[in-house]
Design a protein around this motif. Sequence first.
Motif, PDB file in Angstrom:
ATOM      1  N   THR A 184     -12.886  27.864   9.525  1.00  0.00           N
ATOM      2  CA  THR A 184     -12.853  27.188  10.818  1.00  0.00           C
ATOM      3  C   THR A 184     -14.093  26.326  10.969  1.00  0.00           C
ATOM      4  OG1 THR A 184     -11.633  29.043  11.781  1.00  0.00           O
ATOM      5  CG2 THR A 184     -12.696  27.503  13.307  1.00  0.00           C
ATOM      6  N   ARG A 189     -11.601  23.565  14.712  1.00  0.00           N
ATOM      7  CA  ARG A 189     -10.438  23.080  13.973  1.00  0.00           C
ATOM      8  C   ARG A 189     -10.351  23.746  12.603  1.00  0.00           C
ATOM      9  NH1 ARG A 189     -10.962  16.721  13.800  1.00  0.00           N
ATOM     10  NH2 ARG A 189     -13.099  17.354  13.243  1.00  0.00           N
ATOM     11  N   PRO A 190      -9.139  23.882  12.043  1.00  0.00           N
ATOM     12  CA  PRO A 190      -8.990  24.404  10.683  1.00  0.00           C
ATOM     13  C   PRO A 190      -9.697  23.493   9.692  1.00  0.00           C
ATOM     14  CG  PRO A 190      -6.880  24.373  11.843  1.00  0.00           C
ATOM     15  CD  PRO A 190      -7.843  23.593  12.678  1.00  0.00           C
TER      16      PRO A 190
END
Length: 205
Positions: A184, A189-190
Amino acid sequence: MKEHEEHWDTRYRESDRIWSGEPNALLVREVTGMKPGRALDLGCGEGADVVWLAGQGWRVTGVDVSRVALERAAEHVAEAGVEAELEWRDLAETFPAGEYDLVSAAFLHSFLEMPRENILRRAAAAVAPGGVLLVLGHAGPPSWQPDMPPHVSFPTTREVLAALDLPEAEWEVERSEEHVREMTAPDGRPATRTDNVLLLRRKAA
């Protein structure tokens, strides 16, 4: 150099814990099943790898340039009820004496200029016959931060091996690969980051 100590002390003071507290998964994967002996953890940080290795029966020496990190490492060693040696050392200037059955250099990167190749050569020289050198490194910047200072390099395993300039007759490459992990980003966000693994064994005399 003093700037290394000050930089990392400041970084560690930014939070009560800046790492997860879990041992590096790649170190666990590579070391599990090895016969415990004497281990050296270069840049041990808050001591997660030291604690895990000691728990597996290794006689561990962990070194780091940050006294703040070493204080935390000592606390974590005590909490885990294991024994380990922890010492302050700027690897750019001095290196621990002796021979080790395992020398681990896990993510030995810095935003400050650091003679990483020289440190890794000295790490290889510290490996006892039959022992291993484990170098874990980032293969590139994180997906959320593509721009890095020009002096921060992310060499491939082949480049690390070439820089070590080891006698082929004395060493065996047991693993050389890249590993992509999902994570992360700081903004939630990924993200992904690619790491590399180089495991070298010094042939027994």
